[in-house]
Design an enzyme around this catalytic site. Structure first.
Site, short mmCIF file in Angstrom:
data_model
loop_
_atom_site.label_atom_id
_atom_site.label_comp_id
_atom_site.label_asym_id
_atom_site.label_seq_id
_atom_site.Cartn_x
_atom_site.Cartn_y
_atom_site.Cartn_z
N LEU A 401 21.46 4.50 -45.80
CA LEU A 401 22.16 5.93 -46.43
C LEU A 401 23.28 5.88 -46.92
O LEU A 401 24.19 5.72 -45.18
CB LEU A 401 21.65 6.85 -45.56
CG LEU A 401 22.00 8.25 -46.31
CD1 LEU A 401 20.83 9.20 -45.22
CD2 LEU A 401 23.01 8.92 -46.25
N GLU A 403 26.24 5.75 -50.35
CA GLU A 403 25.91 5.46 -51.84
C GLU A 403 27.16 4.48 -51.99
O GLU A 403 26.83 4.03 -53.06
CB GLU A 403 26.39 7.42 -52.00
CG GLU A 403 25.55 8.37 -52.09
CD GLU A 403 24.84 8.60 -50.94
OE1 GLU A 403 25.64 8.14 -49.96
OE2 GLU A 403 24.09 9.04 -51.11
N GLN A 425 20.25 10.01 -54.12
CA GLN A 425 18.43 10.80 -54.76
C GLN A 425 18.96 12.99 -55.22
O GLN A 425 18.25 12.92 -55.47
CB GLN A 425 19.31 11.39 -52.71
CG GLN A 425 17.32 11.50 -52.39
CD GLN A 425 17.44 11.36 -50.89
OE1 GLN A 425 17.84 11.73 -50.37
NE2 GLN A 425 16.61 10.48 -51.04
N ASP A 428 24.78 15.65 -56.62
CA ASP A 428 25.48 16.22 -55.44
C ASP A 428 26.17 15.01 -54.23
O ASP A 428 27.24 15.06 -53.98
CB ASP A 428 25.41 17.63 -54.42
CG ASP A 428 24.45 18.07 -55.81
OD1 ASP A 428 24.96 18.98 -55.19
OD2 ASP A 428 23.50 17.98 -55.45
N HIS A 470 22.36 20.72 -53.48
CA HIS A 470 21.78 20.33 -53.84
C HIS A 470 21.59 20.91 -55.11
O HIS A 470 20.46 21.21 -56.14
CB HIS A 470 20.61 20.81 -53.15
CG HIS A 470 19.99 19.09 -51.36
ND1 HIS A 470 20.92 20.21 -51.16
CD2 HIS A 470 19.38 18.77 -51.67
CE1 HIS A 470 20.99 19.00 -50.05
NE2 HIS A 470 19.64 18.07 -50.60
#
Ligand SMILES: Cc1ncc(C[n+]2csc(CCOP(=O)(O)OP(=O)(O)O)c2C)c(N)n1
Length: 665
Positions: A401, A403, A425, A428, A470
């Site tokens: 996890l 980015e 994913q 945001d 999201h």
């Protein structure tokens, strides 16, 4: 001067021992000259590596010439050890064309692929992940090579350090991470930088091997890195190496060293890497005073000759067209239409994306997909479902996890000639990879000609009751960044064709996919099964009309279509499809035809693309307007969760009223 270092030459040849001495002397003499030039105002800024040269020089001599080194601002010894022509270095520091960035970036902020050197960006930490990408490319290609990245101890406090080391450990990448611990990060001493005893202690936490050495001892550095590199080539894995050293001058020359206790300065002066090593070689009778004099004379001449060439080089003259043209690498592919009578299948938006992605993987064997949960799980939106079975886990990679490190790995892969995709994913979460996108990926080609062949896929948009983290529309963050291409398809045909175009384009593409369109039955289309790609930068007329134009994209296309068709209005709808670059011709054509324009976006109003388009139309097409250019957008608040709040936030409910205002003006 008294000396403190103990040298053990082991089985090193005289030739090697003397080469290391020359390697140390050259950057020292160049720096001494640069300090003079700085005082004369002939170069702009200087970050001194005096006293730290043994690390850069020892390391570079221990690596193979074609192994990539990711350098920092005090690593002149890497450049001199790789025989980068001095006149080019001097020209770089004077902002001249003969340098590496044509005057666009300063000091050591450049790379030179022919020397296998990739220089830092100012943000320090991001380049660590790029080394991971190069390490991954070595692994995928079965090359017995390593990548090496430098950081200062200050840089180890950045999240980028943690992310890069963690990814390298999880993926077992052949990357040597070297910390030059020189006691201070600007004015901050190590006691205020980290709380562990030694930074190398962190290696264990990553599940990685770690070593700590005296960074002022050139033989210790060379022998250790030689041994580690040989072992890593055979048995690829990451290693953390902490090199103790000291910064003998100010952070940069103007800032001084008042905050450094004198005892520390005195202690480290006795550990000077060059003087100690020189004394050792003289004592061992491998070097004489005459040899030293002769070598100094030779290097002095080299420096003077290099300076002569750099001074003779004219200063850079601005050429606006060239500045703009150099943002992007040329695209070798032409758009490819599908065969006219080829088979077609009915597809949802999500199926079209999946189909395009699969065909991109088939066409480009060096394309690597990365993202959270995209392998066996198929991604949270199932776009890569079944991909592992077809392409294997090396090319369809689950990521930790992180980015930032994954965008960085994509850039590193690109440096080695791969193509890469990263699936955010949710769009945001691109905030966590933002720096790598806007400061590294977007600027590399313009700075020193390295293209970044990366597609970042961004599931975006509201309407799904997913709340403020999201649901965001954040395309304007990226359209504001020169050096990126930003695509935003609204239907399955465009989604597949533009995605394939994005993979053909060797530049960074931010690819927005509206989540509420993924499985929408309303927009299912029959699309070609065969490979096809569309031209980037072309808008599409969705519907013709005479009374007004709605210029929009993404979900806006469907809001506009639904309303205009239901009301049977004579309104034209232009789907932008590409937000950067924009299709100004198509925009002009529709404005000239209908003379009334509404720009509709799902993004918040302030600072969105509608503002930019409105300004453009007012400035260039004013005489064609019969009404003011109207903008319709979401409220200038975060995206709320509850259904009625979200509906109120989005612009669709205000479309009737706004269009009415435009038509009746
Ligand atoms: C993200 C970021 N924050 C702050 C700075 C300003 N800055 C430049 S160098 C530096 C200190 C770096 O220390 P270290 O990593 O130990 O390297 P050193 O300069 O000591 O070689 C700082 C704070 C920066 N360049 N980037």
């Amino acid at each position: 001067m008294s000396t403190l270092l103990k040298f053990d030459k082991k089985r090193l040849s005289k030739k090697r021992l003397l080469a290391l001495y020359e390697g140390l002397l050259r950057p020292r003499m160049i720096e001494e000259k640069m300090l003079v030039l700085l005082r004369q105002g002939r170069i702009s800024k200087w970050f001194s590596g005096i006293g730290q040269e043994a690390i850069a020089v020892g390391i570079t001599n221990a690596l193979k010439e074609d192994e990539f080194i990711f350098t920092m601002h005090r690593n002149l010894g890497v450049f001199t050890s790789r025989n980068v022509p001095l006149e080019r270095l001097f020209a770089q520091w004077q902002g001249k064309n003969l340098g590496f960035t044509q005057g666009r970036d300063r000091s050591f902020h450049f790379g030179s692929p022919e020397h296998h050197i990739v220089g830092m960006i100012s943000h320090l930490g991001p380049q660590l992940a790029l080394a991971g990408g190069v390490g991954l490319a070595h692994k995928l290609e079965g090359e017995q090579k390593i990548a090496l990245a430098f950081t200062g101890e200050g840089g180890t406090s950045e999240g980028d350090f943690h992310e890069a080391l963690n990814v390298a450990a999880v993926w077992n990448l052949p990357v040597l991470f070297v910390i030059e611990n020189n006691g201070y990060g600007l004015s901050t001493p190590t006691s205020e930088q980290y709380a562990c005893k030694h930074l190398v202690d962190r290696a264990k936490g990553y599940g990685m091997e770690g070593h700590r050495i005296d960074g002022n001892n050139i033989l210790e550095v060379y022998q250790k890195v030689d041994k580690l590199a040989k072992s890593m080539r055979k048995n690829p894995r990451p290693i953390l190496l902490e090199c103790d050293t000291f910064r003998m001058r100010g952070h940069e020359e103007a800032s001084g060293t008042k905050y450094v206790p004198q005892e520390l300065m005195d202690h480290w002066a006795q550990k000077d890497p060059l003087h100690n090593y020189e004394a050792f070689l003289v004592e061992e009778k491998l070097l004489t005073e005459e040899d030293i004099k002769a070598l100094r004379k030779q290097i002095k001449t080299e420096i003077e000759e290099g300076l002569k060439v750099a001074y003779a080089e004219p200063t850079v003259q601005a050429n606006t067209q060239k500045e703009l043209d150099d943002l992007f690498a040329p695209n070798p592919y032409a758009p490819q239409l599908p065969p006219p009578n080829g088979p077609k299948t009915e597809k949802r938006f999500v199926d079209a994306l999946s189909d395009g992605l699969r065909q991109a993987m088939e066409k480009h064997p060096k394309l690597v997909l990365m993202g959270q949960d995209i392998a066996d799980y198929g991604g949270v939106f199932k776009i890569t479902e079944g991909f592992v079975e077809q392409f294997g886990k090396e090319r369809v990679r689950n990521t930790p996890l992180c980015e930032s490190a994954i965008v960085g790995a994509g850039i590193g892969l690109s440096i080695k000639g791969h193509k890469a995709m990263m699936e955010m994913q949710f769009a945001d979460f691109s905030t966590c990879g933002f720096n790598q996108i806007v400061n590294n990926a977007a600027k590399l080609h313009w700075r020193w000609g390295q293209n970044v062949d990366l597609v970042v896929r961004m599931p975006t948009g509201a309407g799904t009751g997913a709340g403020p983290y999201h649901s965001q529309s954040n395309e304007a963050w990226y359209t504001h960044t020169p050096g990126l291409k930003v695509l935003y398809p609204s239907n399955p045909y465009d989604a597949k064709g533009l995605l394939l175009a994005a993979f053909e384009d060797p530049n960074p593409v931010i690819f927005f996919e509206h989540k509420a369109l993924y499985r929408s039955r309303e927009i299912v289309q029959e699309i070609p099964d065969d490979y096809y790609s569309l031209e980037i930068g072309k808008a599409k007329l969705i519907r013709e009309g005479q009374a007004a134009s709605i210029i929009t994209y993404g979900m806006g296309v469907h809001w506009a279509k639904r309303y205009v068709e239901a009301q049977n209005l004579d309104v034209e709808i232009l789907d932008l499809r590409s937000l950067l670059p924009l299709d100004y011709e198509a925009i002009a054509a529709t404005v000239q035809k209908t003379n009334r324009v509404l720009i509709l976006q799902e993004d918040c109003l302030f600072g969105g693309i509608a503002g930019e388009l409105s300004a453009h139309i007012s400035e260039h097409l004013f005489e064609h307007l019969d009404a003011p250019v109207l903008r319709l957008a979401s409220l200038d608040t975060p995206v709320p969760f509850a259904a009625d709040l979200e509906r109120n936030f989005l612009p669709e409910s205000r479309l009737a009223q706004t269009l009415d205002r435009l038509l009746s003006y």
